[in-house]
Design a protein around this motif. Sequence first.
Motif, PDB file in Angstrom:
ATOM      1  N   GLU A  50      78.236  32.980  44.581  1.00  0.00           N
ATOM      2  CA  GLU A  50      77.133  32.707  45.512  1.00  0.00           C
ATOM      3  C   GLU A  50      75.802  32.670  44.778  1.00  0.00           C
ATOM      4  OE1 GLU A  50      79.230  35.391  46.004  1.00  0.00           O
ATOM      5  OE2 GLU A  50      80.557  34.484  47.483  1.00  0.00           O
ATOM      6  N   LEU A  51      75.624  33.596  43.842  1.00  0.00           N
ATOM      7  CA  LEU A  51      74.385  33.645  43.073  1.00  0.00           C
ATOM      8  C   LEU A  51      74.259  32.419  42.169  1.00  0.00           C
ATOM      9  CD1 LEU A  51      71.798  35.083  42.294  1.00  0.00           C
ATOM     10  CD2 LEU A  51      73.128  36.443  40.673  1.00  0.00           C
ATOM     11  N   PHE A  52      75.340  32.039  41.506  1.00  0.00           N
ATOM     12  CA  PHE A  52      75.312  30.848  40.660  1.00  0.00           C
ATOM     13  C   PHE A  52      74.997  29.605  41.486  1.00  0.00           C
ATOM     14  CE2 PHE A  52      77.543  33.487  37.576  1.00  0.00           C
ATOM     15  CZ  PHE A  52      76.957  33.078  36.394  1.00  0.00           C
ATOM     16  N   ALA A  53      75.596  29.485  42.669  1.00  0.00           N
ATOM     17  CA  ALA A  53      75.345  28.325  43.537  1.00  0.00           C
ATOM     18  C   ALA A  53      73.887  28.286  43.972  1.00  0.00           C
ATOM     19  CB  ALA A  53      76.266  28.372  44.751  1.00  0.00           C
ATOM     20  N   TYR A  54      73.343  29.429  44.352  1.00  0.00           N
ATOM     21  CA  TYR A  54      71.938  29.489  44.762  1.00  0.00           C
ATOM     22  C   TYR A  54      71.024  29.071  43.620  1.00  0.00           C
ATOM     23  CZ  TYR A  54      67.453  31.275  46.332  1.00  0.00           C
ATOM     24  OH  TYR A  54      66.123  31.371  46.680  1.00  0.00           O
ATOM     25  N   CYS A  55      71.276  29.624  42.448  1.00  0.00           N
ATOM     26  CA  CYS A  55      70.417  29.335  41.300  1.00  0.00           C
ATOM     27  C   CYS A  55      70.534  27.889  40.853  1.00  0.00           C
ATOM     28  CB  CYS A  55      70.743  30.284  40.151  1.00  0.00           C
ATOM     29  SG  CYS A  55      70.247  31.983  40.483  1.00  0.00           S
ATOM     30  N   THR A  56      71.690  27.293  41.030  1.00  0.00           N
ATOM     31  CA  THR A  56      71.868  25.885  40.677  1.00  0.00           C
ATOM     32  C   THR A  56      71.107  24.980  41.636  1.00  0.00           C
ATOM     33  OG1 THR A  56      74.023  26.371  39.746  1.00  0.00           O
ATOM     34  CG2 THR A  56      73.588  24.078  40.283  1.00  0.00           C
ATOM     35  N   SER A  57      71.070  25.356  42.916  1.00  0.00           N
ATOM     36  CA  SER A  57      70.403  24.518  43.905  1.00  0.00           C
ATOM     37  C   SER A  57      68.888  24.755  43.963  1.00  0.00           C
ATOM     38  CB  SER A  57      71.012  24.739  45.284  1.00  0.00           C
ATOM     39  OG  SER A  57      70.755  26.049  45.735  1.00  0.00           O
ATOM     40  N   HIS A  58      68.428  25.860  43.420  1.00  0.00           N
ATOM     41  CA  HIS A  58      66.996  26.170  43.334  1.00  0.00           C
ATOM     42  C   HIS A  58      66.648  26.235  41.854  1.00  0.00           C
ATOM     43  CE1 HIS A  58      68.226  27.473  47.285  1.00  0.00           C
ATOM     44  NE2 HIS A  58      66.962  27.415  47.669  1.00  0.00           N
ATOM     45  N   SER A  59      65.410  26.051  41.532  1.00  0.00           N
ATOM     46  CA  SER A  59      65.034  25.966  40.129  1.00  0.00           C
ATOM     47  C   SER A  59      65.457  27.151  39.264  1.00  0.00           C
ATOM     48  CB  SER A  59      63.534  25.733  40.000  1.00  0.00           C
ATOM     49  OG  SER A  59      63.198  25.436  38.680  1.00  0.00           O
ATOM     50  N   PRO A  60      65.336  28.403  39.750  1.00  0.00           N
ATOM     51  CA  PRO A  60      65.758  29.465  38.828  1.00  0.00           C
ATOM     52  C   PRO A  60      67.260  29.446  38.675  1.00  0.00           C
ATOM     53  CG  PRO A  60      65.297  30.413  40.945  1.00  0.00           C
ATOM     54  CD  PRO A  60      64.927  28.949  41.017  1.00  0.00           C
ATOM     55  N   SER A  61      67.706  29.251  37.516  1.00  0.00           N
ATOM     56  CA  SER A  61      69.137  29.264  37.295  1.00  0.00           C
ATOM     57  C   SER A  61      69.515  30.602  36.683  1.00  0.00           C
ATOM     58  CB  SER A  61      69.548  28.102  36.391  1.00  0.00           C
ATOM     59  OG  SER A  61      70.889  27.773  36.616  1.00  0.00           O
ATOM     60  N   THR A  62      70.754  30.719  36.293  1.00  0.00           N
ATOM     61  CA  THR A  62      71.246  32.004  35.846  1.00  0.00           C
ATOM     62  C   THR A  62      71.656  31.938  34.397  1.00  0.00           C
ATOM     63  OG1 THR A  62      72.065  32.332  38.063  1.00  0.00           O
ATOM     64  CG2 THR A  62      72.907  33.797  36.391  1.00  0.00           C
ATOM     65  N   SER A  63      71.413  33.018  33.695  1.00  0.00           N
ATOM     66  CA  SER A  63      71.766  33.071  32.290  1.00  0.00           C
ATOM     67  C   SER A  63      72.328  34.439  31.945  1.00  0.00           C
ATOM     68  CB  SER A  63      70.530  32.828  31.435  1.00  0.00           C
ATOM     69  OG  SER A  63      70.829  33.078  30.082  1.00  0.00           O
ATOM     70  N   ASN A  64      73.352  34.430  31.137  1.00  0.00           N
ATOM     71  CA  ASN A  64      73.779  35.684  30.543  1.00  0.00           C
ATOM     72  C   ASN A  64      73.556  35.611  29.045  1.00  0.00           C
ATOM     73  OD1 ASN A  64      75.801  33.919  29.897  1.00  0.00           O
ATOM     74  ND2 ASN A  64      77.477  35.278  30.407  1.00  0.00           N
ATOM     75  N   THR A  65      72.807  34.580  28.606  1.00  0.00           N
ATOM     76  CA  THR A  65      72.514  34.404  27.191  1.00  0.00           C
ATOM     77  C   THR A  65      71.022  34.437  26.896  1.00  0.00           C
ATOM     78  OG1 THR A  65      72.399  32.002  27.389  1.00  0.00           O
ATOM     79  CG2 THR A  65      74.561  32.960  26.872  1.00  0.00           C
ATOM     80  N   GLY A  66      70.198  34.321  27.920  1.00  0.00           N
ATOM     81  CA  GLY A  66      68.764  34.359  27.730  1.00  0.00           C
ATOM     82  C   GLY A  66      68.145  32.997  27.444  1.00  0.00           C
ATOM     83  N   ARG A  67      68.896  31.917  27.536  1.00  0.00           N
ATOM     84  CA  ARG A  67      68.319  30.605  27.252  1.00  0.00           C
ATOM     85  C   ARG A  67      67.508  30.105  28.444  1.00  0.00           C
ATOM     86  NH1 ARG A  67      73.147  29.720  29.385  1.00  0.00           N
ATOM     87  NH2 ARG A  67      73.780  27.742  30.248  1.00  0.00           N
ATOM     88  N   ARG A  68      66.625  29.144  28.201  1.00  0.00           N
ATOM     89  CA  ARG A  68      65.802  28.580  29.272  1.00  0.00           C
ATOM     90  C   ARG A  68      66.697  27.750  30.185  1.00  0.00           C
ATOM     91  NH1 ARG A  68      60.498  27.303  30.404  1.00  0.00           N
ATOM     92  NH2 ARG A  68      60.304  25.464  31.693  1.00  0.00           N
ATOM     93  N   LEU A  69      66.492  27.904  31.496  1.00  0.00           N
ATOM     94  CA  LEU A  69      67.408  27.292  32.423  1.00  0.00           C
ATOM     95  C   LEU A  69      66.797  26.313  33.403  1.00  0.00           C
ATOM     96  CD1 LEU A  69      69.327  30.531  32.974  1.00  0.00           C
ATOM     97  CD2 LEU A  69      70.245  28.487  31.957  1.00  0.00           C
ATOM     98  N   THR A  70      65.505  26.327  33.609  1.00  0.00           N
ATOM     99  CA  THR A  70      64.933  25.419  34.587  1.00  0.00           C
ATOM    100  C   THR A  70      64.905  24.015  34.003  1.00  0.00           C
ATOM    101  OG1 THR A  70      62.713  25.940  33.820  1.00  0.00           O
ATOM    102  CG2 THR A  70      63.529  27.143  35.735  1.00  0.00           C
TER     103      THR A  70
END
Length: 72
Positions: A50-70
Amino acid sequence: MVRISKETDKVKAVGVSNFSVEMLEKIIKETGVVPTMNQIECHPSLIQPELFAYCTSHSPSTSNTGRRLTKR
């Protein structure tokens, strides 16, 4: 940090760590700032679709590596 980012050029991006969907929605609603990144814990025992889906559909995405995601 949000105030500094709005009032000066000293902050280019605001990131968060381990924010849930509810916490992301609250910070966006209350500050108007969309976090650049939400760095979370992710492994086979803790899958958060659910969190990954939310972050994919909104600009803040998710990282477990610390890379830039927007998207630029």
